[in-house]
Design a protein around this motif. Sequence first.
Motif, PDB file in Angstrom:
ATOM      1  N   HIS A   1      44.183  36.267  31.032  1.00 22.72           N
ATOM      2  CA  HIS A   1      43.793  35.359  32.191  1.00 22.72           C
ATOM      3  C   HIS A   1      43.258  35.979  33.028  1.00 22.72           C
ATOM      4  O   HIS A   1      42.089  35.588  33.581  1.00 22.72           O
ATOM      5  CB  HIS A   1      45.125  34.998  32.665  1.00 22.72           C
ATOM      6  CG  HIS A   1      45.692  33.525  32.226  1.00 22.72           C
ATOM      7  ND1 HIS A   1      45.595  33.187  30.898  1.00 22.72           N
ATOM      8  CD2 HIS A   1      46.826  32.792  32.852  1.00 22.72           C
ATOM      9  CE1 HIS A   1      46.043  31.995  30.708  1.00 22.72           C
ATOM     10  NE2 HIS A   1      46.959  31.713  31.666  1.00 22.72           N
ATOM     11  N   ASN A   2      43.304  37.445  33.248  1.00 22.68           N
ATOM     12  CA  ASN A   2      42.352  38.170  34.149  1.00 22.68           C
ATOM     13  C   ASN A   2      40.822  38.240  33.562  1.00 22.68           C
ATOM     14  O   ASN A   2      39.906  37.762  34.522  1.00 22.68           O
ATOM     15  CB  ASN A   2      42.851  39.594  34.281  1.00 22.68           C
ATOM     16  CG  ASN A   2      44.015  39.747  35.200  1.00 22.68           C
ATOM     17  OD1 ASN A   2      44.256  38.932  36.048  1.00 22.68           O
ATOM     18  ND2 ASN A   2      44.764  40.655  34.917  1.00 22.68           N
ATOM     19  N   ALA A   3      40.660  38.182  32.447  1.00 19.65           N
ATOM     20  CA  ALA A   3      39.222  38.062  31.855  1.00 19.65           C
ATOM     21  C   ALA A   3      38.930  36.862  31.631  1.00 19.65           C
ATOM     22  O   ALA A   3      37.607  36.825  32.095  1.00 19.65           O
ATOM     23  CB  ALA A   3      39.348  38.639  30.177  1.00 19.65           C
ATOM     24  N   ALA A   4      39.744  35.833  31.608  1.00 18.65           N
ATOM     25  CA  ALA A   4      39.123  34.341  31.838  1.00 18.65           C
ATOM     26  C   ALA A   4      38.789  34.126  33.176  1.00 18.65           C
ATOM     27  O   ALA A   4      37.698  33.435  33.474  1.00 18.65           O
ATOM     28  CB  ALA A   4      40.342  33.674  31.593  1.00 18.65           C
ATOM     29  N   TRP A   5      39.399  34.516  34.250  1.00 20.71           N
ATOM     30  CA  TRP A   5      39.075  34.359  35.505  1.00 20.71           C
ATOM     31  C   TRP A   5      37.880  35.108  35.773  1.00 20.71           C
ATOM     32  O   TRP A   5      36.976  34.621  36.489  1.00 20.71           O
ATOM     33  CB  TRP A   5      40.044  34.892  36.377  1.00 20.71           C
ATOM     34  CG  TRP A   5      39.530  34.746  37.880  1.00 20.71           C
ATOM     35  CD1 TRP A   5      39.390  35.688  38.719  1.00 20.71           C
ATOM     36  CD2 TRP A   5      39.629  33.633  38.678  1.00 20.71           C
ATOM     37  NE1 TRP A   5      39.156  35.208  39.962  1.00 20.71           N
ATOM     38  CE2 TRP A   5      39.129  33.874  40.017  1.00 20.71           C
ATOM     39  CE3 TRP A   5      39.669  32.246  38.381  1.00 20.71           C
ATOM     40  CZ2 TRP A   5      38.808  32.834  41.068  1.00 20.71           C
ATOM     41  CZ3 TRP A   5      39.482  31.311  39.607  1.00 20.71           C
ATOM     42  CH2 TRP A   5      39.003  31.681  40.665  1.00 20.71           C
TER      43      TRP A   5
END
Length: 96
Positions: free
Chosen positions: A26-30
């Motif tokens: 999710h961090n990379a997605a954000w």
Amino acid sequence: MPLYFFRIRNGRYSGASEHGIELADHNAAWQELTSSCADMVGGICRKLGRDTQWEMELLDERKQPVFRICLVADSLNNGGSKPTTGQSRRPRAEHS
């Protein structure tokens, strides 16, 4: 790695992408969502109509929203006269 999809609401490129991108978490997605929005926001603002909203979402593999960024264009006055007090809208960041 998880698969993510972009979806845009309003404008020329409305709809969900059919081609997903693999991102670590999710961090990379954000980071991907905010970077993509940053690349597009100038063009979006130039074409955004009054009292409209543009949204870009990042969807998970099930096509469920994970994050959403909204750009809102509100008219804050009555018919071009001076703004009415108490009618300001504060920008807010949203995520699902």
